[in-house]
Design a protein around this motif. Structure first.
Motif, PDB file in Angstrom:
ATOM      1  N   LEU A 369       0.861  -1.173   0.000  1.00  0.00           N
ATOM      2  CA  LEU A 369       0.000   0.000   0.000  1.00  0.00           C
ATOM      3  C   LEU A 369       0.902   1.228   0.000  1.00  0.00           C
ATOM      4  O   LEU A 369       1.851   1.318   0.789  1.00  0.00           O
ATOM      5  CB  LEU A 369      -0.913   0.015   1.218  1.00  0.00           C
ATOM      6  N   VAL A 370       0.607   2.177  -0.880  1.00  0.00           N
ATOM      7  CA  VAL A 370       1.444   3.355  -1.034  1.00  0.00           C
ATOM      8  C   VAL A 370       0.566   4.589  -0.832  1.00  0.00           C
ATOM      9  O   VAL A 370      -0.522   4.686  -1.404  1.00  0.00           O
ATOM     10  CB  VAL A 370       2.086   3.398  -2.437  1.00  0.00           C
ATOM     11  N   ALA A 371       1.031   5.522  -0.022  1.00  0.00           N
ATOM     12  CA  ALA A 371       0.239   6.718   0.269  1.00  0.00           C
ATOM     13  C   ALA A 371       1.046   7.966  -0.035  1.00  0.00           C
ATOM     14  O   ALA A 371       2.266   8.001   0.111  1.00  0.00           O
ATOM     15  CB  ALA A 371      -0.212   6.728   1.724  1.00  0.00           C
ATOM     16  N   GLY A 372       0.348   9.018  -0.461  1.00  0.00           N
ATOM     17  CA  GLY A 372       0.952  10.318  -0.706  1.00  0.00           C
ATOM     18  C   GLY A 372       0.570  11.280   0.395  1.00  0.00           C
ATOM     19  O   GLY A 372      -0.597  11.379   0.766  1.00  0.00           O
ATOM     20  N   SER A 387       3.090  -5.749   4.857  1.00  0.00           N
ATOM     21  CA  SER A 387       3.158  -6.822   5.864  1.00  0.00           C
ATOM     22  C   SER A 387       3.594  -6.290   7.218  1.00  0.00           C
ATOM     23  O   SER A 387       4.456  -6.871   7.901  1.00  0.00           O
ATOM     24  CB  SER A 387       4.110  -7.932   5.398  1.00  0.00           C
ATOM     25  N   GLY A 388       3.006  -5.173   7.624  1.00  0.00           N
ATOM     26  CA  GLY A 388       3.282  -4.628   8.942  1.00  0.00           C
ATOM     27  C   GLY A 388       4.451  -3.683   9.012  1.00  0.00           C
ATOM     28  O   GLY A 388       4.686  -3.075  10.066  1.00  0.00           O
ATOM     29  N   ALA A 389       5.206  -3.549   7.922  1.00  0.00           N
ATOM     30  CA  ALA A 389       6.391  -2.690   7.929  1.00  0.00           C
ATOM     31  C   ALA A 389       6.113  -1.394   7.198  1.00  0.00           C
ATOM     32  O   ALA A 389       5.554  -1.399   6.092  1.00  0.00           O
ATOM     33  CB  ALA A 389       7.571  -3.421   7.295  1.00  0.00           C
ATOM     34  N   PHE A 390       6.525  -0.265   7.809  1.00  0.00           N
ATOM     35  CA  PHE A 390       6.376   1.052   7.202  1.00  0.00           C
ATOM     36  C   PHE A 390       7.734   1.545   6.706  1.00  0.00           C
ATOM     37  O   PHE A 390       8.778   1.234   7.283  1.00  0.00           O
ATOM     38  CB  PHE A 390       5.846   2.071   8.222  1.00  0.00           C
ATOM     39  N   SER A 391       7.717   2.332   5.639  1.00  0.00           N
ATOM     40  CA  SER A 391       8.949   2.961   5.175  1.00  0.00           C
ATOM     41  C   SER A 391       8.600   4.210   4.386  1.00  0.00           C
ATOM     42  O   SER A 391       7.481   4.357   3.883  1.00  0.00           O
ATOM     43  CB  SER A 391       9.776   2.011   4.310  1.00  0.00           C
ATOM     44  N   THR A 392       9.578   5.114   4.292  1.00  0.00           N
ATOM     45  CA  THR A 392       9.435   6.292   3.440  1.00  0.00           C
ATOM     46  C   THR A 392      10.145   5.992   2.137  1.00  0.00           C
ATOM     47  O   THR A 392      11.372   5.857   2.107  1.00  0.00           O
ATOM     48  CB  THR A 392      10.039   7.535   4.107  1.00  0.00           C
ATOM     49  N   LEU A 393       9.389   5.862   1.069  1.00  0.00           N
ATOM     50  CA  LEU A 393       9.955   5.520  -0.230  1.00  0.00           C
ATOM     51  C   LEU A 393      10.640   6.714  -0.878  1.00  0.00           C
ATOM     52  O   LEU A 393      11.659   6.587  -1.558  1.00  0.00           O
ATOM     53  CB  LEU A 393       8.851   4.981  -1.155  1.00  0.00           C
ATOM     54  N   TRP A 394      10.086   7.916  -0.668  1.00  0.00           N
ATOM     55  CA  TRP A 394      10.570   9.076  -1.409  1.00  0.00           C
ATOM     56  C   TRP A 394      10.178  10.347  -0.686  1.00  0.00           C
ATOM     57  O   TRP A 394       9.124  10.438  -0.070  1.00  0.00           O
ATOM     58  CB  TRP A 394       9.968   9.048  -2.800  1.00  0.00           C
TER      59      TRP A 394
END
Length: 627
Positions: A369-372, A387-394
């Motif tokens: 899931l990707v959010a802006g 799968s429960g993990a968050f990250s900042t892609l950009w």
């Protein structure tokens, strides 16, 4: 003299006007044969082929001339002052009205000379600058200079002359007039006979602008629920349906917020803003418009669609602003970063634990899931959940935009695109490339870019006024405006993979709302409705007769070609017949030298080519009949 193949089209099918397909159609033909009737809408001076002495020559005096004649005109000029003069002008009104920019209008004709010498013939030419096409107020326009000089040709031969003109937006609706003017350089006195044969004017219609890969319909939705599509296969755009947020009695109770495409269907969701007997104030509702079995005409017009409202409701106590579908469930994004699954009123998780700010857009990219989100300081960021993990892609710096909206869209091949309402667009999965600004969208600071969709190697976007744009990752194509959908107040865009269907004449006629039957002519273009159906025409537009049959002759072989629907349920039959005699007529569809089928044209049509040779005279008849 070689054998003559005399060909004609019996008026079962009117071969006139142009085509809306990507193929070339003939809009004027003159063979300068016996029975010649002047085609000119205007003439000036002499020579005028066919009218000026000696007119039409049918004695076979030039071997190899196709048909039963050619035109000859005598030129007798005594002046030698070196001043170029026009000595003959011929205008032909083709009757064709230009349909769109990018059409290529092409003239071809055979020209030559005899009775004189190369020096006198070199004084004569087809005038460059005044010959060509008259389009509205434009006269003698061509894409390239005309360089035909009679003296450069061998005496007693005919040589091909071709010139073309590519239409622009200002030409749309204007009629096409062919203009051929001769010039005399007046270098020497001359007595020369000019010759011509086989004049043709064709129009070639351009292919639509590049469309998104693996997509048939691009659907935009307005806040009031009205949705419109664009078909990249043929450039058509039209109304889809009214997917407004309503209750059971069709009373509108809210506004649409966003849209998505999945599994051959178009979904919109919005919020109830008016409290009624059955609508819960603040409740969110999803509408489903299945497009997999929707009938589309050749022009791309939808002939009807069923849809179901309120397939899912969510009464979450949050401001939901976007949604996505993972193949099994709907996921809703709140502006505070909370994410809700299907009808759950409790957030499954929240992105704000990773990045705080105002969230605007939700998408799937592969399994994530990707959010802006736009931070309080004006940064546009993309955050992911997998799968429960968050990250900042950009993360992208820069000043805050007018209303701080950051959109994101991902596709299953791995690309993620980000856009903001100031028009800045980034492809973030391969180096954070910068794609442009609001000027390139064709909008303005108050005409915000919304509704971002990622396709394989490309993205699409719609702005609030309904303008749809495309850009591919390879950057080989500039940002292209594909269409402008009807109205304003657009809030979402979706891409739906839908095959263009042909489902028989009856459904096709319903899609166009025809009043007459198969043998009637609703648009008055002298082509019956059944022929429009079989040739891909628009029975409500006299300027669009589809792809008309063509007949050509080369080296004694006649080739008759027509398109046919590929759908096995098209419920019509095509027949091409021939006869050597129109007095004692006996039509037959046998005796062909060769028949070639399944020549691919597009998703709806292929072509069939008939060949016949060894005949002195032959007439053809083309028929389309219902089964």
């Amino acid at each position: 003299m070689r054998k003559r193949t005399l060909f004609s089209i019996i008026p079962t099918l009117a071969l006139a006007a142009g085509s809306a397909s990507a193929q070339s159609s003939n809009i004027f033909a003159e063979g300068f044969n016996s029975g010649f009737s002047s085609p000119y809408s205007a003439t000036w001076g002499t020579p005028v082929f066919g009218d000026t002495n000696p007119g039409i020559i049918t004695d076979g005096s030039i071997a190899g001339i196709e048909g039963d004649g050619f035109a000859a005109a005598n030129v007798n000029q005594s002046a030698t002052n070196g001043t170029v003069v026009i000595i003959g002008s011929m205008d032909v009104d083709t009757g064709y009205a230009i349909q769109q920019a990018g059409e290529v209008i092409t003239f071809t004709g055979d020209f030559g000379w005899r009775y004189g010498n190369a020096t006198t013939a070199s004084d004569l030419s087809i005038h460059n600058g005044q010959s060509g096409f008259n389009i509205g107020a434009k006269t003698g326009v061509t894409d390239a200079p005309i360089t035909f000089n009679y003296g450069a040709q061998a005496a007693g031969t005919l040589n091909a002359v071709t010139f073309s003109y590519t239409t622009v937006e200002d030409d749309v609706g204007e009629t096409v007039t062919l203009r051929v003017r001769h010039a005399d350089a007046n270098a020497v006195a001359n007595l020369t006979q000019l010759l011509t044969d086989n004049w043709l004017v064709d129009v070639g219609v351009p292919e639509p602008e590049p469309g998104p890969t693996n997509a048939t319909l691009v659907v935009g939705v307005r806040a009031d629920g009205l949705s419109y599509y664009y078909n990249p296969q043929n450039g058509a755009s039209a109304y889809v349906n009214n997917g407004a947020i309503v209750e059971e009695d069709n009373t509108k109770v809210g506004d649409v917020i966003g849209a998505l495409g999945y599994g051959g269907s178009f979904y919109s969701f919005g919020q109830v803003t008016s409290s009624t007997n059955t609508a819960v104030l603040g409740e969110y509702r999803v509408n489903h418009i299945p497009l997999t079995n929707v009938y589309h005409t050749v022009d791309g017009n939808i002939g009807g669609s069923d849809f179901t409202r309120n397939i899912l409701t969510n009464a979450a106590d949050a401001d939901l602003i976007d949604f996505a579908h993972d193949g099994a469930d709907f996921w809703f994004l709140a502006d505070d970063g909370g994410v809700y699954q299907n009808s759950s009123t409790n957030a499954a998780f929240t992105f704000s634990n990773t990045v705080a700010g105002v969230y605007h857009s939700l998408s799937f990219q592969e399994s994530k899931l990707v959010a802006g989100v736009t931070t309080d300081s004006g940064l546009s960021r993309v955050v992911t959940y997998d799968s429960g993990a968050f990250s900042t892609l950009w993360s992208q710096g820069g000043g805050a935009v007018s209303n701080g909206i950051t959109q994101v869209a991902g596709d299953m091949s791995g690309f993620v695109f980000v856009s903001r309402t100031d028009g800045l667009v980034y492809e973030v999965s391969s180096g954070q490339d910068y794609f442009g600004n609001s000027g390139q969208w064709g909008g303005s600071p108050t005409d915000s870019a919304l509704g971002l969709v990622a396709e394989v190697n490309s993205y699409l976007q719609i702005n609030t006024s309904g303008a749809v744009y495309l850009r591919d990752v390879a950057k080989e194509n500039a940002i292209a405006q594909l269409a402008t959908l009807n109205g304003s107040g657009f809030v979402g865009l979706a891409v739906v993979d839908v095959a263009v269907l042909q489902a028989g004449y009856a459904e096709w006629s319903v899609g166009y709302g025809l009043v007459g039957g198969a043998d009637d002519d609703d648009d008055g273009d002298e082509l019956s409705n059944i022929y429009e159906y079989g040739l891909g025409g628009n029975p409500t537009n006299a300027a669009d007769q589809g792809t008309l049959p063509t007949l050509s002759v080369s080296n004694g072989v006649a080739r008759y070609t027509h398109v046919q629907l590929t759908d096995p349920n098209a419920d019509i039959i095509y027949t091409v017949e021939q006869t050597p005699d129109l007095v004692n007529t006996e039509w037959t569809n046998a005796n062909w030298s060769a028949v070639t089928t399944n020549i691919t044209i597009d998703v709806n049509f292929d072509a069939v080519e008939y060949e016949v040779s060894g005949q002195d005279e032959l007439f053809f008849r083309f028929k389309i009949n219902q089964l």
